[in-house]
Design a protein around this motif. Structure first.
Motif, mmCIF file in Angstrom:
data_model
loop_
_atom_site.group_PDB
_atom_site.id
_atom_site.type_symbol
_atom_site.label_atom_id
_atom_site.label_comp_id
_atom_site.label_asym_id
_atom_site.label_seq_id
_atom_site.Cartn_x
_atom_site.Cartn_y
_atom_site.Cartn_z
ATOM 1 N N ARG A 24 -16.363 -0.329 -40.589
ATOM 2 C CA ARG A 24 -15.539 0.533 -39.764
ATOM 3 C C ARG A 24 -16.190 0.741 -38.401
ATOM 4 N NH1 ARG A 24 -15.342 6.090 -41.090
ATOM 5 N NH2 ARG A 24 -15.306 6.572 -38.889
ATOM 6 N N ILE A 25 -17.491 0.996 -38.422
ATOM 7 C CA ILE A 25 -18.180 1.211 -37.151
ATOM 8 C C ILE A 25 -18.131 -0.062 -36.309
ATOM 9 C CG2 ILE A 25 -20.409 1.684 -36.118
ATOM 10 C CD1 ILE A 25 -20.958 3.449 -38.551
ATOM 11 N N LYS A 26 -18.322 -1.199 -36.968
ATOM 12 C CA LYS A 26 -18.272 -2.452 -36.222
ATOM 13 C C LYS A 26 -16.897 -2.647 -35.587
ATOM 14 C CE LYS A 26 -21.862 -5.155 -38.433
ATOM 15 N NZ LYS A 26 -22.232 -6.461 -38.969
ATOM 16 N N LEU A 27 -15.869 -2.314 -36.344
ATOM 17 C CA LEU A 27 -14.513 -2.463 -35.815
ATOM 18 C C LEU A 27 -14.305 -1.556 -34.602
ATOM 19 C CD1 LEU A 27 -11.653 -3.613 -36.079
ATOM 20 C CD2 LEU A 27 -11.094 -1.687 -37.549
ATOM 21 N N ILE A 28 -14.773 -0.311 -34.737
ATOM 22 C CA ILE A 28 -14.620 0.624 -33.618
ATOM 23 C C ILE A 28 -15.320 0.072 -32.376
ATOM 24 C CG2 ILE A 28 -15.288 2.911 -32.768
ATOM 25 C CD1 ILE A 28 -14.919 3.927 -35.651
ATOM 26 N N ILE A 29 -16.546 -0.407 -32.561
ATOM 27 C CA ILE A 29 -17.291 -0.951 -31.431
ATOM 28 C C ILE A 29 -16.548 -2.140 -30.828
ATOM 29 C CG2 ILE A 29 -19.430 -2.116 -30.747
ATOM 30 C CD1 ILE A 29 -19.823 0.793 -31.328
ATOM 31 N N TYR A 30 -16.054 -3.017 -31.702
ATOM 32 C CA TYR A 30 -15.375 -4.212 -31.216
ATOM 33 C C TYR A 30 -14.178 -3.836 -30.344
ATOM 34 C CZ TYR A 30 -13.284 -8.837 -31.225
ATOM 35 O OH TYR A 30 -12.764 -10.041 -30.835
ATOM 36 N N VAL A 31 -13.422 -2.865 -30.809
ATOM 37 C CA VAL A 31 -12.224 -2.441 -30.085
ATOM 38 C C VAL A 31 -12.606 -1.770 -28.757
ATOM 39 C CG1 VAL A 31 -10.280 -0.834 -30.153
ATOM 40 C CG2 VAL A 31 -10.786 -2.271 -32.134
ATOM 41 N N LEU A 32 -13.627 -0.905 -28.808
ATOM 42 C CA LEU A 32 -14.051 -0.233 -27.576
ATOM 43 C C LEU A 32 -14.572 -1.238 -26.551
ATOM 44 C CD1 LEU A 32 -15.839 2.962 -28.934
ATOM 45 C CD2 LEU A 32 -13.610 2.788 -27.818
ATOM 46 N N VAL A 33 -15.319 -2.226 -27.040
ATOM 47 C CA VAL A 33 -15.859 -3.229 -26.129
ATOM 48 C C VAL A 33 -14.728 -4.042 -25.507
ATOM 49 C CG1 VAL A 33 -17.196 -5.376 -26.039
ATOM 50 C CG2 VAL A 33 -18.156 -3.353 -27.140
ATOM 51 N N ALA A 34 -13.702 -4.346 -26.303
ATOM 52 C CA ALA A 34 -12.539 -5.055 -25.753
ATOM 53 C C ALA A 34 -11.870 -4.216 -24.669
ATOM 54 C CB ALA A 34 -11.544 -5.367 -26.872
ATOM 55 N N PHE A 35 -11.769 -2.941 -24.931
ATOM 56 C CA PHE A 35 -11.208 -1.989 -23.971
ATOM 57 C C PHE A 35 -11.929 -2.106 -22.627
ATOM 58 C CE2 PHE A 35 -10.540 2.017 -21.900
ATOM 59 C CZ PHE A 35 -9.404 2.610 -22.438
ATOM 60 N N GLY A 36 -13.239 -1.954 -22.669
ATOM 61 C CA GLY A 36 -14.035 -1.982 -21.433
ATOM 62 C C GLY A 36 -14.028 -3.355 -20.781
ATOM 63 N N THR A 37 -14.219 -4.394 -21.601
ATOM 64 C CA THR A 37 -14.299 -5.754 -21.061
ATOM 65 C C THR A 37 -13.022 -6.118 -20.323
ATOM 66 O OG1 THR A 37 -15.731 -6.368 -22.894
ATOM 67 C CG2 THR A 37 -14.715 -8.170 -21.677
ATOM 68 N N SER A 38 -11.916 -5.700 -20.876
ATOM 69 C CA SER A 38 -10.632 -6.044 -20.286
ATOM 70 C C SER A 38 -10.429 -5.333 -18.940
ATOM 71 C CB SER A 38 -9.544 -5.663 -21.284
ATOM 72 O OG SER A 38 -8.317 -6.033 -20.796
ATOM 73 N N MET A 39 -10.858 -4.074 -18.865
ATOM 74 C CA MET A 39 -10.745 -3.370 -17.585
ATOM 75 C C MET A 39 -11.625 -4.039 -16.531
ATOM 76 S SD MET A 39 -10.571 0.648 -18.667
ATOM 77 C CE MET A 39 -10.473 1.280 -17.001
ATOM 78 N N VAL A 40 -12.835 -4.404 -16.935
ATOM 79 C CA VAL A 40 -13.718 -5.094 -15.988
ATOM 80 C C VAL A 40 -13.082 -6.417 -15.567
ATOM 81 C CG1 VAL A 40 -15.998 -6.115 -15.655
ATOM 82 C CG2 VAL A 40 -15.763 -3.996 -16.965
ATOM 83 N N GLY A 41 -12.503 -7.132 -16.540
ATOM 84 C CA GLY A 41 -11.845 -8.397 -16.224
ATOM 85 C C GLY A 41 -10.730 -8.202 -15.216
ATOM 86 N N ALA A 42 -9.928 -7.154 -15.419
ATOM 87 C CA ALA A 42 -8.830 -6.877 -14.488
ATOM 88 C C ALA A 42 -9.383 -6.654 -13.075
ATOM 89 C CB ALA A 42 -8.054 -5.650 -14.961
ATOM 90 N N LEU A 43 -10.468 -5.889 -13.004
ATOM 91 C CA LEU A 43 -11.052 -5.611 -11.696
ATOM 92 C C LEU A 43 -11.617 -6.882 -11.047
ATOM 93 C CD1 LEU A 43 -11.848 -3.403 -9.671
ATOM 94 C CD2 LEU A 43 -14.069 -3.334 -10.790
#
Ligand SMILES: Nc1ncnc2c1ncn2[C@@H]1O[C@H](COP(=O)(O)OP(=O)(O)O)[C@@H](O)[C@H]1O
Ligand SMILES: [Mg+2]
Lengths: 289, 234, 345
Positions: C217-236
């Motif tokens: 569960r923790i790994k999943l949460i981290i994976y999702v949060l990292v996708a969240f951040g990575t995608s915003m950085v990618g957009a920028l």
């Protein structure tokens, strides 16, 4: 109807090549739990070695295997002994990152030596030879040879694993490294032999790849992915499974390409993801015990 | 007196920073059976692993036939003629019974033990030779593990708790075969928690306690009291 | 029982000095538009993006043990989503960046459901396949130029800010702010209850599992949060580039190889690692990039050498040597002799 038969047949035959990509990957994972990210780049390296051998010695590609296979095996042995053995342990990161670094080194080394130009190995008259299987269904001689070689390679690996002292040593080392040492096995040597064998298969795959289509230094990662997909589709640890996995991947790609040329790779990946979703252990997982 | 076959000289052994053996010395003469006893965690397995080359002593040395082998790798120690029957047997699960024996002979020295001799010693293994090793019972696995070690034709056989987890009748059956092995000229080190079994089978006894030799002597001369004092540290 | 009592301390002296230094540096960087030229601003903004990407990858691989070589999937996804939102839906670019995070997080859930079925190194290649699928799908989007990509129309670029300079300042501050937010979020996460569990995963997965922590569960949460951040950085990143194509957006070299290099060199599993690594990476790039492919080859070799002979990276070496810690992350167990220390609940 015969059009689709042709498509599927092409897919099956190319599946043999994918199975060879997969077999080398599966072999070292089975023996030492190493996933070699540079596997695809080593296939391309083999293609370039074959290119040099054919050009300098004037051999035809299939004969060049007599030199390319031992050369790649030697590279594999040295690579494992000098570099990769140091990465093995409980930690996942070192082998992954070191082989990832190796992948970058090989790609850019090849780029430096051979430029980004596409190359191809010329196999001569055999390239255009075809047989008619039935009314309207044709197979090329070269794809057929490639498929037969792939089946032979996998049968050979299977024999080696289950019928020879080396195969016994591979399985024992995979089971229990410490006790394998007690049997007089130098596990560093056993691992290096596994990598040598893996790269011998890589050499064969590389030569057929180079005869079949254009290649350049950047195409390695995609070959790694094809091999990996065939391994997972077939089921981890099963040699014949990799052949089935390769064939399924090949057919998916061929069918995808038939629908829309842009869909060739996508269809292969989707087949892989579908298998992962419904049967993550693969189609023919090794039954343990 | 002739120099011993195995001469363990004041070894210290560590797991990381944890010291498991403190200046342990032990000698085994050719053809002799030596027992090492001690409570759980005393360091018996560590001693055998160090002799077999799976661990290397940080202090002291191990001499075998007069040659220092303390730093030799395990696969090299086998070639010198030392074989270990590891605690818990640890057969290779992917291999058949016969393959387990064959791999024991992977780096064979010349000597009396062949596949056929192992099957003569433990006939049940011959019957099950083509089955996976995981299909054997505990006692049969122990026989296969001993057979596997013998296949290298060792001069010294190290047995780590061969009675562990086995029914007494099976233990007696296995111990009954040991004299046949010794008769071929091998020396033995038997590690046991079962003191009675160890005393019966051996000439010399060493008792380990918290990584140190607490007692040693001829099996028939040691008293029950001195042994239990050394064993339990009371 | 023991004569020693323990208390858990968050901050160390060096970390208090560290915080002062960090704030001072941030102030200097925030004022960069007033002291730096265009070139410097561009370079710094690019560096911030890599610090953020590497920190996110570090969280994923170094702390959660999820070694992905497919994070370019989310970089490219963020970029493509921004271009689609701006060009097709007429959304303001800054709003598009904000949208990129949550949408990527939603996409990350089914992706994780598939890739988490693969273990260890096979997970790594599985994430790569997903990135390839994203790339191939992106090249099918004809409104965004298909395989050859598309540029942001001038009108939309101008809608961000009237002058080029104003736009560049805006993007610069945006990059700095986003990176600071990403770093702060990671620090907060690591200091939370989940952070302890993460450290447990990193240090010993088996122990963490047997302690009954819901590792997956923790790994999943981290994976999702990292996708969240990575995608915003990618957009920028692609807002700054003003142009996107499947090959640049989903490039394994740019968004994974470089990011891994940065993290490994700087120090994996340490918050400071990616920052140090980014500085080294850009220093190498500025001096060696004339060498072309040879430069990448050297980079690969350096990564291997560091991985084998200094696996904790440069920051690891420094921290071990001097006991430094810029950010108060590791809880230090301070042992103080005490009489009759009772058991604490
Ligand atoms: N792999 C290991 N790592 C750390 N400590 C160990 C390890 N194996 C054994 N030990 C410790 O070394 C000591 C001796 O162990 P061992 O030799 O296995 O004892 P015995 O065989 O007499 O039961 C014990 O305290 C044990 O906890
Ligand atoms: Mg023991």
């Amino acid at each position: 109807m015969t059009e689709w038969l042709n498509v599927i047949l092409q897919g099956v035959l190319i599946g043999g090549l994918y199975a060879m990509f997969a077999a080398g990957l599966s072999l070292i994972f089975g023996v030492m739990r190493l996933v070699n990210i540079a596997h695809g780049d080593l296939i391309v390296l083999a293609a370039y070695v074959a290119l040099m051998v054919t050009q300098t010695l004037g051999l035809d590609p299939l004969t060049s295997l007599l030199l390319v296979v031992p050369a790649m095996a030697l590279i594999g042995y040295a690579l494992q002994r000098l570099l990769l053995n140091r990465t093995l342990g409980d930690d996942l990161l070192p082998p992954l990152l070191v082989t990832f670094g190796l992948s970058i080194i090989i790609q850019n080394g090849l780029l430096e030596l051979f430029t980004a130009d596409s190359r191809k190995l010329q196999a001569g008259a055999i390239e255009v030879q075809t047989f008619q299987m039935m009314e309207g269904v044709w197979v090329g001689a070269l794809p057929l040879i490639q498929f037969i070689v792939a089946v032979a390679v996998i049968a050979g690996l299977q024999m080696l694993f289950y019928r020879t002292a080396l195969g016994r040593a591979f399985r024992a080392t995979s089971d229990d490294q410490a006790v394998a040492q007690l049997m007089g096995l130098d596990t560093r040597h056993v691992f290096a032999m596994a990598m040598a064998l893996s790269l011998a298969v890589v050499a064969i795959a590389g030569v057929f790849l180079a005869v079949r289509a254009n290649f350049d230094p950047s195409i390695g990662p995609a070959r790694l992915i094809f091999g990996f997909e065939a391994v997972i589709i077939g089921g981890l640890g099963s040699m014949w499974g990799t052949l089935a996995g390769g064939v399924i991947l090949g057919v998916s790609q061929a069918v995808g390409a038939q629908i829309d040329p842009g869909w060739q790779l996508l269809a292969g990946h989707l087949a892989f993801l579908a298998i992962l979703a419904v049967r993550p252990q693969g189609l023919f997982p090794k039954v343990s015990g | 007196m002739a120099s011993p076959l195995l001469d363990v000289r004041a070894i210290d052994a560590f797991y990381g920073d944890f010291q498991a053996l403190f200046g342990v010395s032990l000698r085994v003469n050719a053809g002799e059976v030596v027992a090492v006893i001690g409570a759980n965690g005393a360091g018996k397995s560590t001693l055998l692993k160090t002799i077999a080359g799976l661990m290397h002593p940080r202090g002291g040395d191990v001499l075998f036939g007069g040659e220092a082998i303390g730093n030799a790798a395990a696969f090299d120690v086998v070639r010198h003629g030392i074989a270990l029957v590891p605690e818990g047997r640890r057969l290779f699960p992917s291999l058949t019974v016969e393959e387990n024996l064959l791999i024991g002979g992977q780096s064979r020295r010349p000597g009396p033990w062949t596949l056929q001799r192992i099957y003569d010693l433990f006939p049940i293994l011959a019957e099950r030779r083509h089955l996976p090793s995981t299909s054997l019972s505990g006692g049969q696995q122990q026989m296969a593990a001993i057979g596997r070690a013998l296949m290298s034709n060792p001069r010294l056989l190290l047995c780590d708790e061969i009675s562990l987890g086995l029914a007494p009748i099976i233990v007696r059956e296995i111990y009954a075969r040991l004299p046949k092995i010794v008769a071929e000229g091998l020396s033995l080190i038997i590690v046991e928690q079962d003191i009675a079994q160890a005393l019966k089978a051996s000439a010399q006894v060493y008792c380990l306690q918290e990584g140190r030799i607490a007692l040693q002597g001829a099996a028939r001369e040691l008293t029950r009291e001195s042994i239990s004092a050394a064993y339990f540290g009371v | 029982m023991s004569q020693i009592a323990s208390k858990v301390e968050h901050s160390t002296r060096s970390s208090r000095i560290g915080i002062v230094l960090i704030l001072a540096t941030l102030a200097v960087l925030a004022l960069a538009p007033f002291w730096g030229d265009r070139q410097t601003l561009r370079l710094l903004a690019e560096m911030y993006a890599f610090v953020a990407l590497a920190s996110l990858w570090n969280l994923l691989a170094g702390y959660a043990g999820l070694v992905s070589v497919g994070q370019q999937a989310f970089v490219g996804f963020g970029g493509y989503l921004l271009f689609w939102l701006v060009i097709v839906a007429g959304v303001h670019p800054l709003v598009a960046i904000l949208i990129a995070g949550p949408v990527a997080a939603i996409i990350a859930v089914p992706v994780a459901a598939l890739t988490f079925r693969l273990r260890g190194a096979y997970f790594a290649i599985g994430t790569w396949v997903v990135a390839e699928v994203f790339r191939l799908l992106a090249s099918q989007i004809s409104v965004l130029g298909g395989g050859s990509g598309i540029s942001l129309p001038a009108a939309m670029v101008i809608s961000m800010a009237p002058t080029r300079q104003a736009r560049e300042f805006e993007i610069y501050w945006l990059a700095l702010a986003l990176t600071v937010i990403v770093l702060a979020a990671i620090v907060a996460l690591l200091r939370s209850r989940h952070g302890l569990a993460l450290t447990a995963i990193r240090d010993n997965e088996l122990a963490a599992q047997s302690n009954g922590i819901g590792v997956m569960r923790i790994k999943l949460i981290i994976y999702v949060l990292v996708a969240f951040g990575t995608s915003m950085v990618g957009a920028l990143i692609f807002l700054q580039k003003l142009r996107i194509s499947p090959d640049t957006a989903f490039s394994v070299n740019d968004w994974t190889a470089f990011v891994i290099f940065i993290t490994v060199i700087g120090g994996i599993g340490r918050i400071e690692g990616p920052i140090i690594g980014t500085i080294i990476f850009f220093a190498m790039r500025q001096t060696l990039s004339d060498l072309g492919s040879l430069y990448l080859l050297i980079m690969g070799a350096v990564a291997i050498v560091v991985m084998l002979w200094a696996p904790k990276g440069l920051w690891g070496l420094i921290a071990e040597r001097y006991g430094w810690q810029a950010l108060p992350l590791q809880r230090r167990l301070v042992l103080t002799p005490k009489e009759n220390a009772g058991r604490k609940p």
